[in-house]
Design an enzyme around this catalytic site. Structure first.
Site, PDB file in Angstrom:
ATOM      1  N   LYS A  31      -0.757 -35.895  19.300  1.00  0.00           N
ATOM      2  CA  LYS A  31      -1.339 -35.070  20.369  1.00  0.00           C
ATOM      3  C   LYS A  31      -1.362 -33.597  19.924  1.00  0.00           C
ATOM      4  CE  LYS A  31      -0.696 -34.036  25.298  1.00  0.00           C
ATOM      5  NZ  LYS A  31       0.051 -32.788  25.417  1.00  0.00           N
TER       6      LYS A  31
ATOM      7  N   LYS B 195      -4.556 -31.137  18.960  1.00  0.00           N
ATOM      8  CA  LYS B 195      -4.734 -29.843  19.633  1.00  0.00           C
ATOM      9  C   LYS B 195      -4.825 -28.711  18.595  1.00  0.00           C
ATOM     10  CE  LYS B 195      -3.010 -26.930  23.280  1.00  0.00           C
ATOM     11  NZ  LYS B 195      -3.726 -27.139  24.525  1.00  0.00           N
TER      12      LYS B 195
ATOM     13  N   ARG C 156       3.781 -29.278   5.139  1.00  0.00           N
ATOM     14  CA  ARG C 156       5.144 -28.888   4.715  1.00  0.00           C
ATOM     15  C   ARG C 156       5.927 -30.166   4.448  1.00  0.00           C
ATOM     16  NH1 ARG C 156       9.678 -25.107   7.686  1.00  0.00           N
ATOM     17  NH2 ARG C 156       9.639 -26.737   9.287  1.00  0.00           N
TER      18      ARG C 156
ATOM     19  N   GLU D 114      15.058 -19.153   1.720  1.00  0.00           N
ATOM     20  CA  GLU D 114      15.871 -19.232   2.937  1.00  0.00           C
ATOM     21  C   GLU D 114      17.360 -19.412   2.672  1.00  0.00           C
ATOM     22  OE1 GLU D 114      13.848 -22.129   5.439  1.00  0.00           O
ATOM     23  OE2 GLU D 114      13.201 -23.300   3.734  1.00  0.00           O
TER      24      GLU D 114
ATOM     25  N   ILE E  26       5.302 -21.299  16.226  1.00  0.00           N
ATOM     26  CA  ILE E  26       5.689 -22.665  16.619  1.00  0.00           C
ATOM     27  C   ILE E  26       4.958 -23.174  17.847  1.00  0.00           C
ATOM     28  CG2 ILE E  26       7.970 -22.813  15.555  1.00  0.00           C
ATOM     29  CD1 ILE E  26       9.081 -21.788  18.320  1.00  0.00           C
TER      30      ILE E  26
ATOM     31  N   ASP F 245      -3.178  12.896  -0.264  1.00  0.00           N
ATOM     32  CA  ASP F 245      -3.584  12.830  -1.668  1.00  0.00           C
ATOM     33  C   ASP F 245      -3.757  11.350  -2.019  1.00  0.00           C
ATOM     34  OD1 ASP F 245      -0.978  12.067  -1.793  1.00  0.00           O
ATOM     35  OD2 ASP F 245      -0.329  13.590  -3.218  1.00  0.00           O
TER      36      ASP F 245
HETATM   37  N1  COA Z   1       1.130 -27.424  17.759  1.00  0.00           N
HETATM   38  C1  COA Z   1       0.106 -27.902  18.500  1.00  0.00           C
HETATM   39  N2  COA Z   1       0.160 -28.019  19.835  1.00  0.00           N
HETATM   40  C2  COA Z   1       1.300 -27.630  20.436  1.00  0.00           C
HETATM   41  C3  COA Z   1       2.393 -27.117  19.731  1.00  0.00           C
HETATM   42  C4  COA Z   1       2.293 -27.025  18.336  1.00  0.00           C
HETATM   43  N3  COA Z   1       3.288 -26.552  17.575  1.00  0.00           N
HETATM   44  N4  COA Z   1       3.387 -26.792  20.602  1.00  0.00           N
HETATM   45  C5  COA Z   1       2.907 -27.093  21.830  1.00  0.00           C
HETATM   46  N5  COA Z   1       1.652 -27.596  21.734  1.00  0.00           N
HETATM   47  C6  COA Z   1       0.763 -28.021  22.828  1.00  0.00           C
HETATM   48  C7  COA Z   1       1.413 -29.036  23.738  1.00  0.00           C
HETATM   49  O1  COA Z   1       1.217 -30.345  23.255  1.00  0.00           O
HETATM   50  C8  COA Z   1       0.689 -28.769  25.047  1.00  0.00           C
HETATM   51  O2  COA Z   1      -0.602 -29.338  24.930  1.00  0.00           O
HETATM   52  P1  COA Z   1      -1.464 -29.732  26.234  1.00  0.00           P
HETATM   53  O3  COA Z   1      -1.650 -28.482  27.038  1.00  0.00           O
HETATM   54  O4  COA Z   1      -2.731 -30.277  25.681  1.00  0.00           O
HETATM   55  O5  COA Z   1      -0.616 -30.742  26.966  1.00  0.00           O
HETATM   56  C9  COA Z   1       0.500 -27.264  25.020  1.00  0.00           C
HETATM   57  O6  COA Z   1       0.510 -26.889  23.636  1.00  0.00           O
HETATM   58  C10 COA Z   1       1.570 -26.503  25.746  1.00  0.00           C
HETATM   59  O7  COA Z   1       2.825 -26.863  25.206  1.00  0.00           O
HETATM   60  P2  COA Z   1       4.184 -26.687  26.029  1.00  0.00           P
HETATM   61  O8  COA Z   1       4.240 -27.705  27.108  1.00  0.00           O
HETATM   62  O9  COA Z   1       4.320 -25.270  26.441  1.00  0.00           O
HETATM   63  O10 COA Z   1       5.266 -26.945  24.936  1.00  0.00           O
HETATM   64  P3  COA Z   1       5.989 -28.332  24.580  1.00  0.00           P
HETATM   65  O11 COA Z   1       7.138 -28.519  25.528  1.00  0.00           O
HETATM   66  O12 COA Z   1       4.991 -29.433  24.462  1.00  0.00           O
HETATM   67  O13 COA Z   1       6.553 -28.006  23.142  1.00  0.00           O
HETATM   68  C11 COA Z   1       7.946 -27.118  21.446  1.00  0.00           C
HETATM   69  C12 COA Z   1       7.468 -26.969  22.896  1.00  0.00           C
HETATM   70  C13 COA Z   1       8.759 -25.907  21.055  1.00  0.00           C
HETATM   71  C14 COA Z   1       8.779 -28.388  21.323  1.00  0.00           C
HETATM   72  C15 COA Z   1       6.670 -27.236  20.568  1.00  0.00           C
HETATM   73  O14 COA Z   1       5.948 -26.055  20.728  1.00  0.00           O
HETATM   74  C16 COA Z   1       6.891 -27.566  19.122  1.00  0.00           C
HETATM   75  O15 COA Z   1       7.176 -28.687  18.767  1.00  0.00           O
HETATM   76  N6  COA Z   1       6.713 -26.559  18.224  1.00  0.00           N
HETATM   77  C17 COA Z   1       6.843 -26.757  16.817  1.00  0.00           C
HETATM   78  C18 COA Z   1       8.300 -26.839  16.428  1.00  0.00           C
HETATM   79  C19 COA Z   1       8.451 -26.946  14.940  1.00  0.00           C
HETATM   80  O16 COA Z   1       7.574 -27.416  14.255  1.00  0.00           O
HETATM   81  N7  COA Z   1       9.601 -26.505  14.414  1.00  0.00           N
HETATM   82  C20 COA Z   1       9.829 -26.506  13.004  1.00  0.00           C
HETATM   83  C21 COA Z   1       9.338 -25.272  12.335  1.00  0.00           C
HETATM   84  S1  COA Z   1      10.279 -23.847  12.719  1.00  0.00           S
HETATM   85 MG    MG Z   2      13.639 -23.880   7.709  1.00  0.00          MG
END
Ligand code: COA
Ligand code: MG
Length: 325
Positions: free
Chosen positions: A42, A46, A95, A156, A257, A305
């Protein structure tokens, strides 16, 4: 304008074609490098609808240990179907897990034997030149096409910072015979703080030296420098402050993120309208003064300059590159 040959701060590749130099690869902006957990279809679907410079399909820390195989399969599925198109060009990255895990070889195999390759690979936890050698040796088993991929290296840990110049030298030297161009260094702040026993604070003072060193070495090797994640993803003011700080330090982008962070980050990593106007006016004035034989002059109350002229050139070059990418 300047008789000394200018080496761009922003790496693109030019080759000789007869007597002319032609650009064979344009600058790839990575103002926002957005992680998408590889096992979450999903979010993957997106991510490719968003106006984001770099989509990074993650096999590493955003994916639970018991979902690694699922992430690999999903990412391979995306690549097999061909890079999803958007209304503009973007970097599609994977990654993988770090080379000290049991996962990384399977991650690489899954994405490098797919029907279409990603544009870049993000390699976390690069510790020394040995990590780069091991990575390139492993990839040579799979990449057979002439396509060059970008290599994005994560720094890191304390050990990685001590070895940083050696890591970059090795990556640059080996890139001549490999399928990878070292393109960027990424600062992994949370792993870094865990590694050195630092406590994260809002002003990020505990990471200052590491961030400055990362920018310095990245630029010395003509690479992009990508700043830390802002994990409070609903705090947009804090994000903006940290973006502006990173931009002033010389970072070219930031890890992201959540979709809500993308626009703020991407707007922050291009010069503002007033900076563009300042730079354009300065360059015009610089030329006029040079033609009149004046090396130093006053512009908007400051002495100008050659070094300030170069900073103004950076501003204009960056905005053009991002617009044309
Ligand atoms: N990539 C793509 N879509 C994302 C996303 C991401 N990283 N994070 C959230 N979304 C989407 C959700 O699926 C949701 O979609 P929808 O409106 O179509 O339902 C929308 O954006 C809003 O998301 P939200 O409900 O505010 O957040 P969440 O609870 O679904 O997710 C996190 C929050 C932090 C868990 C999520 O943003 C995430 O997994 N981020 C990446 C974390 C990661 O990769 N960490 C490792 C690297 S530091
Ligand atoms: Mg890391």
């Amino acid at each position: 304008m300047n008789s000394v040959r200018k080496i761009s701060l922003f790496p693109s590749i030019t080759r000789k074609c007869g007597s002319a130099k032609v650009s064979v690869r344009s600058y790839t902006p990575r103002r926002a490098l957005m992680y998408v957990p590889g096992d979450d279809l999903k979010k993957i679907n997106k991510s490719v609808t968003l106006d984001v410079d770099c989509v990074t399909l993650d096999c590493e820390d955003g994916v639970a240990v018991n979902k690694k195989e699922q992430a690999r399969e999903a990412i391979r599925g995306v690549l097999n179907a061909g890079k999803p198109t958007k209304n503009r060009n973007y970097d599609l990255s994977v990654r993988i897990n770090s080379c000290d895990t049991i996962y990384w070889q399977d991650d690489l195999k899954a994405c490098l034997t797919a029907k279409f390759l990603p544009d870049s690979i993000c390699l976390p936890k690069v510790e020394s030149s040995a990590t780069i050698r091991a990575f390139l040796e492993e990839t040579s088993n799979y990449v057979t096409s002439t396509k060059k991929l970008d290599l994005i290296m994560y720094i890191e840990s304390a050990q990685a910072f001590i070895n940083l110049v050696d890591i970059c030298k090795t990556a640059a030297e080996l890139s001549k015979e490999s399928h990878f161009t070292p393109a960027a260094l990424v600062f992994g702040s949370d792993d870094f703080c865990a590694n050195i026993g630092a406590t994260r604070t809002e002003d990020s003072l505990e990471t200052l030296y590491a961030r400055q060193k990362l920018v310095l070495v990245a630029k010395a090797f003509h690479m992009q420098a990508i700043d830390m994640v802002y994990i409070k993803y609903q705090d947009f003011e804090g994000l903006k402050r940290q973006c502006e700080q990173g931009m002033r330090m010389g970072f070219t982008g930031k890890q992201v993120i959540h979709p809500g962070q993308v626009a703020i980050v991407q707007e922050s990593f291009v010069p503002t309208q007033s900076q563009i106007e300042w730079a354009a006016g300065l360059l015009k004035s610089f030329t006029e003064h040079q033609n009149r034989g004046k090396g130093a002059f006053t512009y908007k109350g400051s002495m100008i300059d050659m070094p300030t002229m170069k900073q103004a050139e950076n501003v204009i070059e960056l905005i053009k590159l991002v617009k044309n990418a």
